[in-house]
Design an enzyme around this catalytic site. Structure first.
Site, PDB file in Angstrom:
ATOM      1  CD1 TRP A   2      40.929  38.234  33.495  1.00 38.69           C
ATOM      2  CD2 TRP A   2      41.320  40.424  33.569  1.00 38.69           C
ATOM      3  NE1 TRP A   2      39.823  38.840  34.041  1.00 38.69           N
ATOM      4  CE2 TRP A   2      40.039  40.187  34.108  1.00 38.69           C
ATOM      5  CE3 TRP A   2      41.790  41.738  33.511  1.00 38.69           C
ATOM      6  CZ2 TRP A   2      39.218  41.212  34.574  1.00 38.69           C
ATOM      7  CZ3 TRP A   2      40.978  42.770  33.978  1.00 38.69           C
ATOM      8  CH2 TRP A   2      39.702  42.499  34.508  1.00 38.69           C
TER       9      TRP A   2
ATOM     10  CG  ASN B 261      45.732  36.632  40.393  1.00 40.57           C
ATOM     11  OD1 ASN B 261      46.377  37.614  40.058  1.00 40.57           O
ATOM     12  ND2 ASN B 261      44.431  36.532  40.171  1.00 40.57           N
TER      13      ASN B 261
ATOM     14  CD1 TRP C 293      46.799  54.066  42.420  1.00 48.16           C
ATOM     15  CD2 TRP C 293      48.302  52.947  41.200  1.00 48.16           C
ATOM     16  NE1 TRP C 293      46.945  54.737  41.230  1.00 48.16           N
ATOM     17  CE2 TRP C 293      47.865  54.069  40.459  1.00 48.16           C
ATOM     18  CE3 TRP C 293      49.249  52.107  40.628  1.00 48.16           C
ATOM     19  CZ2 TRP C 293      48.344  54.374  39.185  1.00 48.16           C
ATOM     20  CZ3 TRP C 293      49.730  52.397  39.349  1.00 48.16           C
ATOM     21  CH2 TRP C 293      49.290  53.510  38.650  1.00 48.16           C
TER      22      TRP C 293
END
Length: 481
Positions: free
Chosen positions: A285, A348, A366
């Site tokens: 990722w 996380n 965001w």
């Protein structure tokens, strides 16, 4: 100085290590004396100055790197200014033959490398870039049509089909250093550490920046923690994650070193293969976000999905401040935001919950959340930060569907059932029974009183009601169609 003795400049940026650093290994193999330098650059166009928490880590990481170089008989030359200007000045002072560095993938850093190569060539200097930040170079991982991947799963499958990353390059046991004076600065002159107040007081007990700390963290994780990684990583109270992110961001350890150490553990303990595969996928990722940023540099400030360009984000400074301070009235959200402020990290799973709360419950842009993370995370990383926030907001590549609005209460009850995480970071709720810990607003008055909780006084009432917030978010999304 004769050409054979003209030094090479080794330019350190986000690779503050000696182990598995191909640029350094190549420079050392030339048998030329080396000038190892770090430039604190907050002036070059497009570069984003590190946030407060990152500056704290950077200071200690530079201390560790300097000590490593001093043990080999040299030093880390530290200067401030525009990178190209400072590098060319050092080159002129030392009659350098060239400059080597590790390849970067962020747009402003790429532009800097292009400018440096052009300016250096005008002065007869060779600039060479080497890999070191990634497992796989962006040009090597493409679809069958030769285009960049936009979805993680096929991206990672393609990576796993490639030749395995090369083994780490050993750290040099001896280096030849340029003997002249390069006017290095003290690290304290960079003013990276907080003062008045020292909000990072005690962080030295939490973290050990530098290669030694990175190696220790990796070893402990592979020996003691990885066996519960796949299932345990979602539970913030278990401490089942690697906590390597800051070490990786600052390049104190290379992804290749992590990869091969994990694979070695899998060979020695085959029963751990599923856990280690999951861990490597999380390393994937990190890789995916860097590839996205390389191929789509506009995502730093613009939604990956053009559909979100007109999303009706709300301006609500008071709600944003309540979120930042961990005063939303949702315990799991508040626990995460307080963990972040007090330690420089956040689990996380909780990062996803708090990001969803800001962008969907509060409809706050965001980018406001990403800016707060940038300033408060010790592992603040442009690719991961932007990629993670856009993923949660629904505007990113391979994003979580926008209609997936996390219910903070259910998330808390599922992943912190006993309430260990919430009780640790929101101590004013510590005496509440588990039945009401995740939603204090639903507790009977006598339960709140027995636990010493007074909603609206020593713990806030919820900023917004979940069902209302969810429907408002879905209506805003539907309006884009």
């Amino acid at each position: 100085m004769s050409d054979g003795q003209a030094p090479l400049i080794v330019w350190f940026r986000d690779e503050l290590r000696l182990l598995d650093l191909p640029a350094l290994a190549a420079a050392a193999s030339s048998d030329r004396p080396l000038v190892c330098c770090y430039i604190h650059d907050i002036e070059s166009a497009g570069l984003r100055a590190p946030g407060g928490a990152s500056r704290w880590w950077l200071h200690h990481s530079l201390v560790a790197l300097r000590e490593q170089l001093q043990e080999l008989g040299g030093d880390l030359i530290v200067q401030q200014g525009k990178s190209v200007d400072v590098l060319l000045k050092i080159a002129a002072q030392t009659d350098a033959a060239g400059i080597v560095c590790t390849r970067a993938y962020e747009p402003a850093q790429i532009a800097l490398e292009v400018e440096l190569a052009r300016c250096a060539a005008e002065q007869g200097l060779e600039c060479r870039r080497f890999p070191g930040q990634l497992l796989f170079e962006p040009e090597a991982v493409v679809t069958g049509q030769g285009t960049p991947f936009r979805v993680f799963t096929p991206f990672w499958k393609a990576c796993r089909r490639l030749v395995e990353p090369a083994f780490p390059v050993p750290a040099p046991t001896a280096l030849k250093f340029y003997p002249g004076d390069c006017n290095t600065q003290s690290l304290s002159s960079l003013q990276l550490l907080p003062h008045a107040p020292d909000w990072a007081q005690g962080w030295e007990r939490l973290w050990q920046p530098g290669t030694a700390g990175a190696q220790q963290r990796l070893g402990e994780f592979l020996r003691e923690t990885v066996e519960n990684y796949a299932a345990g990583r979602d539970f913030p109270g278990l401490g089942a994650t690697s906590r390597l992110s800051a070490h990786l961001h600052f390049g104190e350890i290379s992804p290749r070193s992590v990869w091969h150490a994990a694979q070695q553990q899998a060979r020695e303990r085959p029963e751990l293969v599923p856990e280690i595969d999951k861990f490597l996928a999380e390393l994937g990722w990190r890789e995916f976000n860097r590839h996205l940023l390389f191929h789509y540099p506009q995502i730093i400030s613009q939604p990956f999905s053009p559909r979100f360009a007109g999303f009706p984000w709300q301006s609500d400074p008071q709600a944003l401040l309540a979120w930042q301070r961990g005063q939303t009235g949702y315990p799991i959200v508040d626990a995460g935001m307080r963990e972040l402020w007090q330690t420089g990290v956040m689990h996380n799973r909780v990062r996803m919950i708090v990001a969803s709360f800001l962008s969907k419950h509060l409809l706050i842009d965001w980018r406001d959340g990403e800016a707060w993370f940038w300033d408060t995370l010790v592992d603040a990383d442009l690719a991961n930060n932007v990629g993670g926030w856009q993923w949660v907001a629904g505007s990113g590549a391979d994003a979580s569907p926008y209609f997936r609005v996390f219910n903070p209460t259910l998330q808390s009850a599922k992943f912190d059932k006993a309430g260990d995480y919430v009780r640790r970071w929101v101590p004013e709720l510590a005496e509440l029974p588990a039945k009401y810990l995740h939603e204090p607003a639903e507790a009977p008055p006598e339960v709140l009183e027995a636990a010493g909780v007074e909603l609206g006084t020593n713990y806030p009432k919820p900023l917004v009601e979940h069902r209302f917030a969810r429907q408002r978010a879905l209506d805003a999304y539907a309006a884009l169609s």
